[in-house]
Design a protein around this motif. Structure first.
Motif, PDB file in Angstrom:
ATOM      1  N   GLY A  39       0.828  -1.191   0.000  1.00 45.74           N
ATOM      2  CA  GLY A  39       0.000   0.000   0.000  1.00 45.74           C
ATOM      3  C   GLY A  39       0.865   1.244   0.000  1.00 45.74           C
ATOM      4  N   ALA A  40       0.629   2.128  -0.959  1.00 49.26           N
ATOM      5  CA  ALA A  40       1.319   3.409  -0.985  1.00 49.26           C
ATOM      6  C   ALA A  40       0.355   4.462  -0.468  1.00 49.26           C
ATOM      7  N   PHE A  41       0.822   5.279   0.487  1.00 46.92           N
ATOM      8  CA  PHE A  41      -0.073   6.267   1.088  1.00 46.92           C
ATOM      9  C   PHE A  41       0.048   7.632   0.417  1.00 46.92           C
ATOM     10  N   ASN A  42       1.089   7.828  -0.394  1.00 49.01           N
ATOM     11  CA  ASN A  42       1.228   9.085  -1.138  1.00 49.01           C
ATOM     12  C   ASN A  42       2.050   8.837  -2.404  1.00 49.01           C
TER      13      ASN A  42
ATOM     14  N   PRO B 113      11.501 -12.244   4.393  1.00 49.99           N
ATOM     15  CA  PRO B 113      12.892 -11.775   4.493  1.00 49.99           C
ATOM     16  C   PRO B 113      13.360 -11.031   3.251  1.00 49.99           C
ATOM     17  N   VAL B 114      12.900 -11.454   2.082  1.00 47.07           N
ATOM     18  CA  VAL B 114      13.300 -10.762   0.848  1.00 47.07           C
ATOM     19  C   VAL B 114      12.732  -9.353   0.833  1.00 47.07           C
ATOM     20  N   ILE B 115      11.454  -9.224   1.229  1.00 46.87           N
ATOM     21  CA  ILE B 115      10.821  -7.902   1.260  1.00 46.87           C
ATOM     22  C   ILE B 115      11.610  -6.986   2.199  1.00 46.87           C
ATOM     23  N   GLU B 116      11.950  -7.511   3.375  1.00 47.07           N
ATOM     24  CA  GLU B 116      12.650  -6.676   4.354  1.00 47.07           C
ATOM     25  C   GLU B 116      14.050  -6.312   3.880  1.00 47.07           C
ATOM     26  N   GLU B 117      14.697  -7.266   3.211  1.00 49.49           N
ATOM     27  CA  GLU B 117      16.040  -7.017   2.684  1.00 49.49           C
ATOM     28  C   GLU B 117      16.000  -5.926   1.614  1.00 49.49           C
TER      29      GLU B 117
ATOM     30  N   VAL C 177       4.826  -3.007   8.685  1.00 51.39           N
ATOM     31  CA  VAL C 177       3.741  -2.346   9.401  1.00 51.39           C
ATOM     32  C   VAL C 177       4.265  -0.996   9.847  1.00 51.39           C
ATOM     33  N   GLU C 178       3.562   0.065   9.436  1.00 54.04           N
ATOM     34  CA  GLU C 178       3.998   1.410   9.810  1.00 54.04           C
ATOM     35  C   GLU C 178       3.247   1.838  11.068  1.00 54.04           C
TER      36      GLU C 178
ATOM     37  N   ARG D  97       1.659  -1.829   5.743  1.00 52.99           N
ATOM     38  CA  ARG D  97       2.226  -1.398   4.458  1.00 52.99           C
ATOM     39  C   ARG D  97       2.140  -2.557   3.470  1.00 52.99           C
ATOM     40  N   VAL D  98       2.370  -3.765   3.989  1.00 54.72           N
ATOM     41  CA  VAL D  98       2.321  -4.967   3.161  1.00 54.72           C
ATOM     42  C   VAL D  98       1.076  -5.740   3.579  1.00 54.72           C
TER      43      VAL D  98
END
Lengths: 410, 152
Positions: A142-145, A240-244, A260-261, A302-303
């Protein structure tokens, strides 16, 4: 090739333009699209970049969104870097093929500009189309802006095409609110962006004639279950790939993304969980609540897929009362986000109170004051220790209050 | 009479699944149900005949779809003129033809669509549909006579 595309350090872009710039910098090979409001400018701009010689790509003319995603599946199976964009009804028409793409493990990037589903016909933004695709087996951001629409689109290529992941990725942004509002965006230079994304290294590409392959074979009850199990594990294991990739992106851009924001959640007593542009509205409201001495916070996944189950638990387990905001008509149930969040919270020992708010359907404005009202409801719940209102309420609806699933009050 | 299993090689059906045998787990299935057609490098298989090709055990050539069929086409070599019409039209490549000579039908992959019977130009037709249970000799003995042209 035309001359280099001139970029300033700071640009004034809307969300659509930002997403199309990410596609240009990732040098997308093939795009097949059937433009639909409000995502039209994304594909329009891509077509212009190809026509003007800024990239060597192919824009495929198709006769519907179903055909658009089908063409993307073919191009991706052939071994190309593929992206497209859609909204609302177009997304709904694509849904059948979304499952094909994820089942065949094709790293297609889809920019979804969220918009309401008819009827009544409506071009404004809500999350009805996003909710429709939640089970499609795609990784979803999800993009918030506008800035995030650009950043996440670049990350999406790198994550989806990773050989351990090999899954299609959706990047969501809110229709018109993000997609058509110009904001300051800090782009990367073409060189930095492309070296971040890198060349595509396809697996089992159909254009490798020395090793012919069949895509999407029939399996029936013999193997379908096993394939779906492997696909589900692949999504869960993409974490782990996303976080990397997010931390790699932080190194080149200075912008930090998390699954998570959390905003002002360290000591929060009441919280709002929301998606899309509502997150920023709620953050402003939380700030105002803090001025009044109410400890308010905002949690935003966010994801969405893979769903950050554990992170949601960690972020919310010490909160007393949580409002989960769903921007889609639940159709006779609790909101889908509410179901997921409350499932995560039910397994915590403290079990915060959770209520569901349906808001902003068809682009109905969600103002800071609406978020403040929700925070006040939550504060009342937190003070007495039980839910004081209906468990599901409609926020911002004209006419008398609408709520469902009354709580027993002693 | 005719030998209808000409194309069945030893390798065919080798990896066919039997209940309780050869079953692998969910973690071993091929990613994304992508099936490789041939073992190893396949850049020079185009000129090879089916039975000479090194099919991978994922290939559909090693699996049978015979159970989909309700009626089967039977081929009568005595009437056939080797026009190759059925070979051209068969949607499943189940007509076996070598050096422009019809040899028979690949019953492992024929789904009984009847297209071959429909396009056969001979009189009487050299391919006819029979019940799945009908045995070959019985079917051939029931073959119709040549139809006479009706006078107008």
């Amino acid at each position: 090739m035309a001359e280099k595309f001139d970029l300033q350090e700071r640009e004034v872009w809307d969300g659509n333009y930002a997403a199309s710039q990410a596609m240009r910098q990732a040098k997308v090979d093939v795009m097949a699209a059937y433009p639909i409001t409000p995502s039209t400018p994304i594909v329009e701009n891509y077509g212009a970049y190809v026509a003007n010689g800024y990239i060597d790509g192919e824009f495929v003319m198709v006769e519907s969104e179903h055909a658009a995603m089908s063409a993307c599946v073919g191009a991706s199976a052939a071994g190309g870097r593929v992206a497209t964009a859609t909204s609302s009804q177009g997304f709904a028409l694509m849904v059948e093929v979304l499952y094909q793409a994820s089942g065949m493990r094709l790293p297609i990037v889809l920019n979804v500009v969220n918009r309401a589903l008819a009827s009544p016909l409506n071009v404004r933004g809500d999350h009805a189309d996003m909710y429709l695709g939640l089970d499609a087996g795609w990784i979803q951001f999800g993009a918030f802006n506008a800035q995030e629409a650009y950043d996440l689109a670049l990350c999406a290529f790198k994550i989806g095409e990773n050989h351990d992941v090999r899954l299609p990725v959706m990047v969501h942004q809110d229709g018109f609110i993000t997609s058509h509002t110009a904001q300051n965006v800090y782009p990367l230079t073409d060189k930095v962006a492309y070296s971040f994304v890198g060349d595509i290294d396809p697996v089992d590409d159909m254009l490798d004639f020395s090793r012919p392959v069949t895509y999407g074979a029939q399996t029936e009850e013999d193997w379908h279950f096993e394939h779906k199990a492997k696909q589900h594990k692949a999504i869960i294991d993409s974490v782990p790939v996303i976080e990397e990739v997010f931390s790699e992106f932080e190194k080149i851009s200075g912008r930090k993304y998390k699954r998570v924001e959390s905003y002002m959640m360290e000591d929060a007593e009441v919280a709002i969980v929301a998606l899309g542009t509502t997150v920023e509205t709620s953050r402003v409201a939380a700030m105002k609540m803090r001025e009044q001495g109410i400890k308010a916070g905002v949690v935003a996944p966010r994801v969405f897929r893979p769903f950050p189950f554990n992170l949601i638990r960690e972020a919310l387990e010490n909160v007393k009362s949580v409002a989960v905001l769903d921007r889609s008509s639940p159709g006779g149930a609790m909101g889908a986000l509410f179901n997921e969040i409350s499932a995560a919270l039910y397994t915590t020992p403290k079990r915060p109170l959770v209520t569901n708010y349906i808001y902003g359907l068809g682009g109905r404005d969600f103002a800071v004051q609406d978020a403040i009202d929700i925070y006040h409801d939550q504060k009342a719940n937190a003070d007495v220790g039980h839910i004081t209102t209906d468990i599901q309420q409609f926020s911002g609806l004209r006419g008398p209050k609408l709520g469902f699933f009354q709580t027993k009050r002693s | 009479m005719q030998d209808l299993n000409l194309c069945a090689t030893e390798k065919r059906g080798l990896h066919k699944l039997e209940a309780g045998k050869n079953l692998i787990g969910w973690d071993e299935v091929v990613q994304g149900s992508v099936l490789t057609s041939f073992e190893g490098d396949a850049s020079s298989v185009a000129h090879l005949k089916q039975e000479e090709r090194d099919y991978s055990h994922f290939n559909s050539y090693t699996a049978t779809v015979a159970s989909w069929r309700v009626k089967k086409p039977v081929f009568n070599i005595d009437v056939c003129i080797d026009c190759q019409n059925c070979w051209v039209w068969c949607p499943d490549s189940s007509i076996i033809s070598r050096d422009k000579q019809m040899l028979g039908i690949d019953y492992d992959h024929c789904k009984g669509c009847e297209v071959c019977v429909e396009v056969c130009p001979t009189n009487p037709k050299s391919l006819l549909m029979f019940s799945e249970q009908e045995d070959l000799e019985n079917a051939l003995s029931q073959w119709p006579e040549k139809k006479k042209k009706e006078k107008k």
